[in-house]
Scaffold this motif. Sequence first.
Motif, PDB file in Angstrom:
ATOM      1  N   SER A  90       3.606   1.004  -5.431  1.00 60.79           N
ATOM      2  CA  SER A  90       3.065   1.392  -6.741  1.00 60.79           C
ATOM      3  C   SER A  90       4.191   1.619  -7.741  1.00 60.79           C
ATOM      4  O   SER A  90       4.116   1.181  -8.887  1.00 60.79           O
ATOM      5  CB  SER A  90       2.233   2.673  -6.621  1.00 60.79           C
ATOM      6  N   VAL A  91       5.240   2.291  -7.306  1.00 59.57           N
ATOM      7  CA  VAL A  91       6.394   2.521  -8.175  1.00 59.57           C
ATOM      8  C   VAL A  91       7.027   1.180  -8.556  1.00 59.57           C
ATOM      9  O   VAL A  91       7.401   0.954  -9.711  1.00 59.57           O
ATOM     10  CB  VAL A  91       7.416   3.459  -7.493  1.00 59.57           C
ATOM     11  N   ALA A  92       7.135   0.277  -7.592  1.00 56.43           N
ATOM     12  CA  ALA A  92       7.707  -1.051  -7.871  1.00 56.43           C
ATOM     13  C   ALA A  92       6.869  -1.808  -8.900  1.00 56.43           C
ATOM     14  O   ALA A  92       7.419  -2.482  -9.783  1.00 56.43           O
ATOM     15  CB  ALA A  92       7.819  -1.862  -6.575  1.00 56.43           C
ATOM     16  N   GLY A 113       0.786  -1.217   0.000  1.00 59.98           N
ATOM     17  CA  GLY A 113       0.000   0.000   0.000  1.00 59.98           C
ATOM     18  C   GLY A 113       0.823   1.274   0.000  1.00 59.98           C
ATOM     19  O   GLY A 113       0.304   2.346  -0.246  1.00 59.98           O
ATOM     20  N   ASP A 114       2.105   1.178   0.275  1.00 60.28           N
ATOM     21  CA  ASP A 114       2.989   2.335   0.246  1.00 60.28           C
ATOM     22  C   ASP A 114       3.131   2.807  -1.203  1.00 60.28           C
ATOM     23  O   ASP A 114       3.064   2.004  -2.136  1.00 60.28           O
ATOM     24  CB  ASP A 114       4.357   1.927   0.814  1.00 60.28           C
ATOM     25  N   THR A 150       9.946 -10.387  -8.705  1.00 59.80           N
ATOM     26  CA  THR A 150       8.878 -10.588  -7.740  1.00 59.80           C
ATOM     27  C   THR A 150       8.969  -9.461  -6.732  1.00 59.80           C
ATOM     28  O   THR A 150      10.030  -9.254  -6.126  1.00 59.80           O
ATOM     29  CB  THR A 150       9.023 -11.936  -7.003  1.00 59.80           C
ATOM     30  N   ILE A 151       7.881  -8.727  -6.562  1.00 62.51           N
ATOM     31  CA  ILE A 151       7.879  -7.629  -5.602  1.00 62.51           C
ATOM     32  C   ILE A 151       7.811  -8.211  -4.198  1.00 62.51           C
ATOM     33  O   ILE A 151       6.983  -9.071  -3.907  1.00 62.51           O
ATOM     34  CB  ILE A 151       6.720  -6.663  -5.871  1.00 62.51           C
ATOM     35  N   GLN A 152       8.688  -7.726  -3.350  1.00 64.26           N
ATOM     36  CA  GLN A 152       8.770  -8.181  -1.974  1.00 64.26           C
ATOM     37  C   GLN A 152       8.513  -6.982  -1.062  1.00 64.26           C
ATOM     38  O   GLN A 152       9.446  -6.332  -0.590  1.00 64.26           O
ATOM     39  CB  GLN A 152      10.140  -8.794  -1.698  1.00 64.26           C
ATOM     40  N   ALA A 153       7.242  -6.664  -0.844  1.00 64.35           N
ATOM     41  CA  ALA A 153       6.864  -5.545   0.013  1.00 64.35           C
ATOM     42  C   ALA A 153       7.007  -5.977   1.470  1.00 64.35           C
ATOM     43  O   ALA A 153       6.376  -6.936   1.893  1.00 64.35           O
ATOM     44  CB  ALA A 153       5.443  -5.095  -0.290  1.00 64.35           C
ATOM     45  N   GLN A 154       7.837  -5.269   2.205  1.00 66.42           N
ATOM     46  CA  GLN A 154       8.083  -5.603   3.605  1.00 66.42           C
ATOM     47  C   GLN A 154       6.991  -4.996   4.476  1.00 66.42           C
ATOM     48  O   GLN A 154       6.598  -3.861   4.268  1.00 66.42           O
ATOM     49  CB  GLN A 154       9.458  -5.095   4.032  1.00 66.42           C
TER      50      GLN A 154
END
Length: 177
Positions: free
Chosen positions: A113-115, A108-109, A130-134
């Motif tokens: 979105s940029v990633a 949600g940061d 693969t996006i790895q949102a912490q």
Amino acid sequence: KDYFFYERPGFYSTNFSFNMTKGLPWEKDIRFREAIWRLTNREDLLKLGYEGAGEVPSGLVPTTNKPYQVDPKDVEQYTKNDVAKAKQLLSAAGYSGQNFGLMTRGSGDILESVALVLQTNLARGDLKTTIQAQPGGAEFFARLTANDWEMMIETPPGNDTPGQQLRTQHSKSWSDV
């Protein structure tokens, strides 16, 4: 009482970092890094990732640092998007289709979105991520200190010094503790 809102230029930038200590393809072969640059559409990142809020500098330093801006003609050869050239460079660098982690802050940061936009840009050249949102800051910094990341989208500590940008990219100034 009357209230007034003013919009003033601010300082904000986004770093796209490569882990250069784990023997990953971009560490070993500059063609891999160039391919990623050729696939990265900074206008897309601004328009879609940041919803148009900002400016794309001609170089790598935020536009609010006016004395450090480069002439677009001087960097055009480096900033030109070219999917066919990127695919050629990836092939020449021996890319075999492996998937790389693209770490960013929590779900949600704005950086997620940029990633997502960057992931789409890279996919144009068949580069898999693969996006790895912490989930939080502690987890993010734990991965940094453990050197457990491959690619990352993150903001540097906010200030108006170009040296901070460079230090963040080329040292452990963010601290090991």
